[in-house]
Design an enzyme around this catalytic site. Sequence first.
Site, short mmCIF file in Angstrom:
data_model
loop_
_atom_site.label_atom_id
_atom_site.label_comp_id
_atom_site.label_asym_id
_atom_site.label_seq_id
_atom_site.Cartn_x
_atom_site.Cartn_y
_atom_site.Cartn_z
N GLY A 130 -67.43 60.18 26.22
CA GLY A 130 -68.04 58.86 26.04
C GLY A 130 -69.40 58.76 26.74
O GLY A 130 -69.94 59.75 27.24
N GLY A 131 -69.90 57.53 26.76
CA GLY A 131 -71.24 57.28 27.28
C GLY A 131 -71.39 57.63 28.75
O GLY A 131 -72.47 58.04 29.20
N ILE A 132 -70.34 57.45 29.54
CA ILE A 132 -70.37 57.87 30.95
C ILE A 132 -69.85 59.30 31.04
O ILE A 132 -70.39 60.15 31.76
CB ILE A 132 -69.49 56.95 31.83
CG1 ILE A 132 -70.00 55.51 31.78
CG2 ILE A 132 -69.44 57.45 33.27
CD1 ILE A 132 -69.04 54.48 32.36
N ASP A 172 -60.78 63.75 25.56
CA ASP A 172 -61.17 62.48 24.93
C ASP A 172 -60.39 62.31 23.64
O ASP A 172 -59.73 63.25 23.18
CB ASP A 172 -62.69 62.42 24.68
CG ASP A 172 -63.21 60.98 24.80
OD1 ASP A 172 -62.55 60.07 24.25
OD2 ASP A 172 -64.23 60.77 25.45
N ARG A 197 -68.39 46.73 28.36
CA ARG A 197 -68.67 45.32 28.10
C ARG A 197 -69.72 45.13 27.02
O ARG A 197 -70.55 46.00 26.79
CB ARG A 197 -69.26 44.68 29.36
CG ARG A 197 -68.28 44.43 30.42
CD ARG A 197 -68.85 43.40 31.39
NE ARG A 197 -69.65 43.95 32.47
CZ ARG A 197 -70.40 43.22 33.26
NH1 ARG A 197 -70.52 41.90 33.05
NH2 ARG A 197 -71.09 43.77 34.25
N ASN A 209 -58.43 47.79 28.48
CA ASN A 209 -58.40 48.98 29.33
C ASN A 209 -57.18 49.14 30.23
O ASN A 209 -56.94 50.24 30.74
CB ASN A 209 -59.68 49.03 30.19
CG ASN A 209 -60.92 49.29 29.35
OD1 ASN A 209 -60.81 49.72 28.18
ND2 ASN A 209 -62.08 49.02 29.89
N ILE A 251 -63.14 55.01 37.20
CA ILE A 251 -64.42 54.36 36.88
C ILE A 251 -64.18 53.21 35.90
O ILE A 251 -64.90 52.21 35.89
CB ILE A 251 -65.40 55.39 36.28
CG1 ILE A 251 -65.78 56.44 37.34
CG2 ILE A 251 -66.64 54.73 35.71
CD1 ILE A 251 -66.62 57.60 36.83
N ASP A 276 -72.62 50.51 43.16
CA ASP A 276 -73.12 49.37 43.94
C ASP A 276 -73.96 49.86 45.13
O ASP A 276 -74.96 49.25 45.50
CB ASP A 276 -71.96 48.49 44.44
CG ASP A 276 -71.12 47.97 43.28
OD1 ASP A 276 -71.71 47.65 42.22
OD2 ASP A 276 -69.89 47.90 43.41
N HIS A 312 -65.57 45.68 42.88
CA HIS A 312 -66.64 46.11 41.97
C HIS A 312 -66.72 45.18 40.77
O HIS A 312 -66.45 45.56 39.65
CB HIS A 312 -66.43 47.56 41.51
CG HIS A 312 -67.47 48.01 40.51
ND1 HIS A 312 -68.81 48.12 40.81
CD2 HIS A 312 -67.36 48.30 39.19
CE1 HIS A 312 -69.48 48.48 39.73
NE2 HIS A 312 -68.63 48.60 38.73
C1 LMR Z 1 -71.60 48.66 36.20
O1 LMR Z 1 -71.56 48.21 37.34
O2 LMR Z 1 -72.67 48.87 35.61
C2 LMR Z 1 -70.32 48.97 35.50
O3 LMR Z 1 -69.25 48.43 36.20
C3 LMR Z 1 -70.29 48.59 34.06
C4 LMR Z 1 -70.36 47.10 33.82
O4 LMR Z 1 -69.65 46.62 32.93
O5 LMR Z 1 -71.13 46.42 34.49
#
Ligand code: LMR
Length: 342
Positions: free
Chosen positions: A36-38, A60, A108, A121, A144, A177, A204
């Site tokens: 995936g993207g990450i 995957d 998102r 998820n 993640i 973060d 988070h």
């Molecule tokens: C982020 O901090 O960028 C991730 O947790 C993805 C998101 O949905 O914000």
Amino acid sequence: LGRLLHRSIKAKHIFARNLSLTHRNDFKVTVIGGVGGIGAPLCLLLKLQPDLITELYIQDLVKWTPGVALDISHINTPVKVKAFTGADQVREACRGTDLVIIPGGVPRKPGMTRDDLFGANASVVRDVAVACADACPDALINIITNPVNSVVPIFCEVMRKAGKLNPAKIFGISTLDLVRSSTFVANLKGLDPSKVVVPSVGGHSGISIVPLLSQCQPQVSLTPDEIKTLTTNIQQAGTNVVKAKVGAGSAQLAMAFAGARFAFNLLRAKKGESNIIECAFTLNNSHGTKYISSRLLLGKNGIEKDLGIGKLSDFEQENFKKAIEAIKKNVAKGEQFVNKIG
Ligand code: LMR
């Protein structure tokens, strides 16, 4: 003479084996959702780390998983790559692995909170936990997938039910973060972002993210307005990326970097390097909620010591209180999800 030689060879062998046991660098890493993207950029970064990793297992759901694994495998580092396609291959991908990294799941769209991803998820993370309880109960786990504040409790509850829970080895990844905090502070003060360290505690998502600017290293002088603006920017950074991507998902590249940074630090600590400190969201009930992101000293078996959150400014203390309330709700939601399915 023959016997003596044999004994000396045997002694050398035992010595070498013990040495390699204390200084392992032959770790096997599994990425669930590795295309995936990450996942894909994360696997790329892992492939570039042969000092720590010898085998990279990429799982995957999509049918081009073997293609992505083949692509990455052509990079000329010694890390061996293997593909696993489909949900029923999760168990096999995790068997006997040292570290499972889970970036899989749905991202998102603009207007959504991380909590809005729970419906999509929660079951993904639950199913991976069921597989890990069976295939790699001693592995380190890095989650993640969002919402981290709820899915880490899901993972831990599944492990608990299976009698395999080791809270020192299960981490919700809040590293982005810290990465963002370093960048934003450095940009404001004209510093090198790679030399700025700002702990981030709490959780988070939104207000649960509490960057500790008062503990920034090197110390920086910030006005109350700068502190307020920086804090809001760090808390909303993920949402700003979601908005800017206008429907094409959330942070991928910076998240892959953050996931790789945490994984490498965890493996370096497992290898025996000392004094490795990171923040992560773990089962830890010493702050009025069952889970919290705090400063952790990492060791050979995951968390060696919880270093807590340190001394907070009044502003951070206020934010931390709000974070705890938000996290409590997120945690309860995750735990209820597991308990309702019995
Ligand atoms: C982020 O901090 O960028 C991730 O947790 C993805 C998101 O949905 O914000």
